[in-house]
Design a protein around this motif. Structure first.
Motif, PDB file in Angstrom:
ATOM      1  N   TRP A 175      -2.271  11.088  -2.928  1.00 35.92           N
ATOM      2  CA  TRP A 175      -2.768   9.890  -3.617  1.00 35.92           C
ATOM      3  C   TRP A 175      -2.272   8.639  -2.916  1.00 35.92           C
TER       4      TRP A 175
ATOM      5  N   VAL B  97      -2.515   4.126  -3.096  1.00 38.57           N
ATOM      6  CA  VAL B  97      -2.802   3.062  -4.052  1.00 38.57           C
ATOM      7  C   VAL B  97      -2.353   1.720  -3.502  1.00 38.57           C
TER       8      VAL B  97
ATOM      9  N   TYR C 299       0.869  -1.170   0.000  1.00 35.18           N
ATOM     10  CA  TYR C 299       0.000   0.000   0.000  1.00 35.18           C
ATOM     11  C   TYR C 299       0.907   1.221   0.000  1.00 35.18           C
TER      12      TYR C 299
END
Length: 96
Positions: A41, A43, A31
């Motif tokens: 951001w 992801v 992660y």
């Protein structure tokens, strides 16, 4: 020592690995989070071992990956080699 760089595709800042877990002998899920607070951001990523580039000197008979073809091996020889092993880097990032 150089570090393995993961770059945010949005703002081009460095990504950090927040946590990771091994899900299979050849697969690690990580992660990631952008270090630019304005971007933020995050992801989920998967790092997969896909091909054997050269045989192990201590081969485990249960480890079976396809052998990379000549073009893949040549491309690897042209790639920069100044970054640490990815899995070592994942562990270092997790420890921080």
């Amino acid at each position: 020592m150089s570090t393995y760089k993961l770059v945010c595709p949005h703002c081009h800042s460095r990504m950090r690995i927040r946590t990771s877990e091994g899900t299979h002998i050849f697969l690690r899920v990580a992660y990631l989070q952008c270090t630019n607070e304005a971007c933020g951001w995050s992801v989920r990523a998967e790092f997969e071992m896909t091909h054997e580039m050269s045989p192990s000197g201590m081969a485990n008979p249960t480890v079976k990956l396809p052998i990379a073809n000549v073009a893949q091996r040549r491309a690897a020889m042209l790639s920069p080699t100044d970054h640490p092993d990815l899995l070592d880097q994942l562990e270092m990032e997790r420890a921080i």
